[in-house]
Scaffold this motif. Structure first.
Motif, PDB file in Angstrom:
ATOM      1  N   TRP A   1       0.831  -1.200   0.000  1.00  0.00           N
ATOM      2  CA  TRP A   1       0.000   0.000   0.000  1.00  0.00           C
ATOM      3  C   TRP A   1       0.866   1.252   0.000  1.00  0.00           C
ATOM      4  N   ALA A   2       1.951   1.244   0.790  1.00  0.00           N
ATOM      5  CA  ALA A   2       2.840   2.404   0.864  1.00  0.00           C
ATOM      6  C   ALA A   2       3.472   2.688  -0.500  1.00  0.00           C
ATOM      7  N   GLU A   3       3.860   1.636  -1.195  1.00  0.00           N
ATOM      8  CA  GLU A   3       4.438   1.818  -2.525  1.00  0.00           C
ATOM      9  C   GLU A   3       3.379   2.325  -3.500  1.00  0.00           C
TER      10      GLU A   3
ATOM     11  N   GLY B   1       2.732   8.006  -8.761  1.00  0.00           N
ATOM     12  CA  GLY B   1       2.012   9.166  -9.246  1.00  0.00           C
ATOM     13  C   GLY B   1       2.170  10.394  -8.374  1.00  0.00           C
ATOM     14  N   LEU B   2       2.712  10.215  -7.150  1.00  0.00           N
ATOM     15  CA  LEU B   2       2.927  11.333  -6.241  1.00  0.00           C
ATOM     16  C   LEU B   2       4.428  11.568  -6.055  1.00  0.00           C
ATOM     17  N   TYR B   3       5.124  10.570  -5.529  1.00  0.00           N
ATOM     18  CA  TYR B   3       6.571  10.655  -5.331  1.00  0.00           C
ATOM     19  C   TYR B   3       7.354   9.820  -6.348  1.00  0.00           C
ATOM     20  N   SER B   4       6.683   8.910  -7.030  1.00  0.00           N
ATOM     21  CA  SER B   4       7.377   7.974  -7.902  1.00  0.00           C
ATOM     22  C   SER B   4       6.590   7.759  -9.187  1.00  0.00           C
ATOM     23  N   LYS B   5       7.335   7.516 -10.279  1.00  0.00           N
ATOM     24  CA  LYS B   5       6.667   7.360 -11.573  1.00  0.00           C
ATOM     25  C   LYS B   5       5.991   6.002 -11.728  1.00  0.00           C
ATOM     26  N   ASP B   6       6.502   4.987 -10.995  1.00  0.00           N
ATOM     27  CA  ASP B   6       5.911   3.654 -11.104  1.00  0.00           C
ATOM     28  C   ASP B   6       6.250   2.855  -9.849  1.00  0.00           C
ATOM     29  N   ARG B   7       5.724   1.638  -9.773  1.00  0.00           N
ATOM     30  CA  ARG B   7       5.893   0.772  -8.598  1.00  0.00           C
ATOM     31  C   ARG B   7       7.360   0.414  -8.378  1.00  0.00           C
TER      32      ARG B   7
ATOM     33  N   LYS C   1      12.312   1.568  -4.457  1.00  0.00           N
ATOM     34  CA  LYS C   1      13.704   1.899  -4.154  1.00  0.00           C
ATOM     35  C   LYS C   1      13.847   2.744  -2.890  1.00  0.00           C
ATOM     36  N   PHE C   2      12.797   3.474  -2.544  1.00  0.00           N
ATOM     37  CA  PHE C   2      12.885   4.391  -1.411  1.00  0.00           C
ATOM     38  C   PHE C   2      13.156   3.648  -0.104  1.00  0.00           C
ATOM     39  N   GLY C   3      12.494   2.522   0.080  1.00  0.00           N
ATOM     40  CA  GLY C   3      12.627   1.774   1.328  1.00  0.00           C
ATOM     41  C   GLY C   3      14.035   1.301   1.620  1.00  0.00           C
TER      42      GLY C   3
END
Length: 269
Positions: free
Chosen positions: A96-98, A103-109, A114-116
């Motif tokens: 869910w976090a991903e 669309g907000l912080y990332s262009k795709d799943r 990668k953020f985690g």
């Protein structure tokens, strides 16, 4: 001989003298048994009747001058709860976090995932954290947070590197700033951080557009303060002493128009 509390309070006073931040520098301590939390400390749920975000408590402590204790019962920010170990995220919650980031912080799943890899979570059980204005701190801190202007953060960087050399390496994601990079990352790495405050800090944590944060682990504060004092004595100051010893002038076209408007009252040499 100064007690530990007196030493840190004096550091707080010197930071206010040398750096002049607009709000109180903060001492933050991780407490393991809950009986380390004194009854007189403010508690968000008990005293304010709300669960809130960690960054909100930083704002209250640095502007109201309160000493605030927060535990899992006080915080409803899902990411902070995971970082501080109050929650263990299920696979479904991680997905869910991903999905939330796409669309907000990332262009795709894939990008969101990668953020985690760059998060520093506390992995030892503890009751909560105590936040106290440094100049009157009630606790010996694990980390010290100073919300400041970029030029003020520059002075911290200069002071630290005067003693340690090299460069200060830090990361920025534009999110999860104060509670993560200011506390858990500092504790896990043992290194100071120049923190780019994110949307959470600014929307809910009350940080202004012009503010950044400098965070320093308590065991490095002696080094930082020695470097800050020495570079100040050498001439690196805040406010920045801008060079003013010059004769001002105008662009030629502006000067010509000014002379015409003045009707000959401007003396030409």
């Amino acid at each position: 001989m100064k007690t530990s509390l007196e030493k840190y309070r004096e550091y707080g006073r010197r930071i206010e003298d040398l750096i002049r931040p607009a709000t109180f520098p903060l001492a933050v301590k991780i407490v393991r048994p809950e009986d380390e939390i004194a009854p007189e400390y403010k508690r968000p749920f008990r005293d304010l009747g709300v669960q809130n975000f960690v960054c909100q408590n930083f704002k209250m402590a640095r502007t109201y001058g309160w000493t605030i204790a927060v535990t899992g019962a006080d915080i409803n920010c899902k990411l902070a709860r995971a970082l501080y170990g109050w929650d263990t995220l299920t696979d479904q919650e991680r997905e869910w976090a991903e999905d939330f980031s796409v669309g907000l912080y990332s262009k795709d799943r894939e990008t969101a995932g990668k953020f985690g890899r760059h998060l520093y979570a506390l992995d030892e059980p503890f009751a909560g954290l105590i936040i106290s204005p440094l100049t009157r701190t009630k606790i010996v801190p694990d980390t010290v947070l100073v919300y400041c202007l970029p030029a003020q953060a520059m002075r911290f960087v200069q002071g630290y590197l005067f003693m340690e050399g090299g460069v200060l390496e830090f990361a920025a994601a534009g999110r999860v700033g104060s509670c993560h990079e200011g506390v858990t990352k500092v504790l896990k790495t043992g290194r100071p951080q120049y923190v780019t405050l994110g949307n959470g800090d600014r929307v809910w944590g009350g940080a202004h557009d012009h503010e950044v944060m400098f965070a320093c682990p308590a065991e490095k504060l002696d080094v930082l303060m020695e470097g800050l004092e020495t570079t100040h004595a050498a001439g690196l100051r805040y406010p920045i002493p801008q060079y003013m010893n010059y004769a001002p002038g105008f662009q030629a076209s502006f000067e010509k128009a000014a002379v015409q408007r003045a009707g000959g009252t401007i003396e030409k040499k």
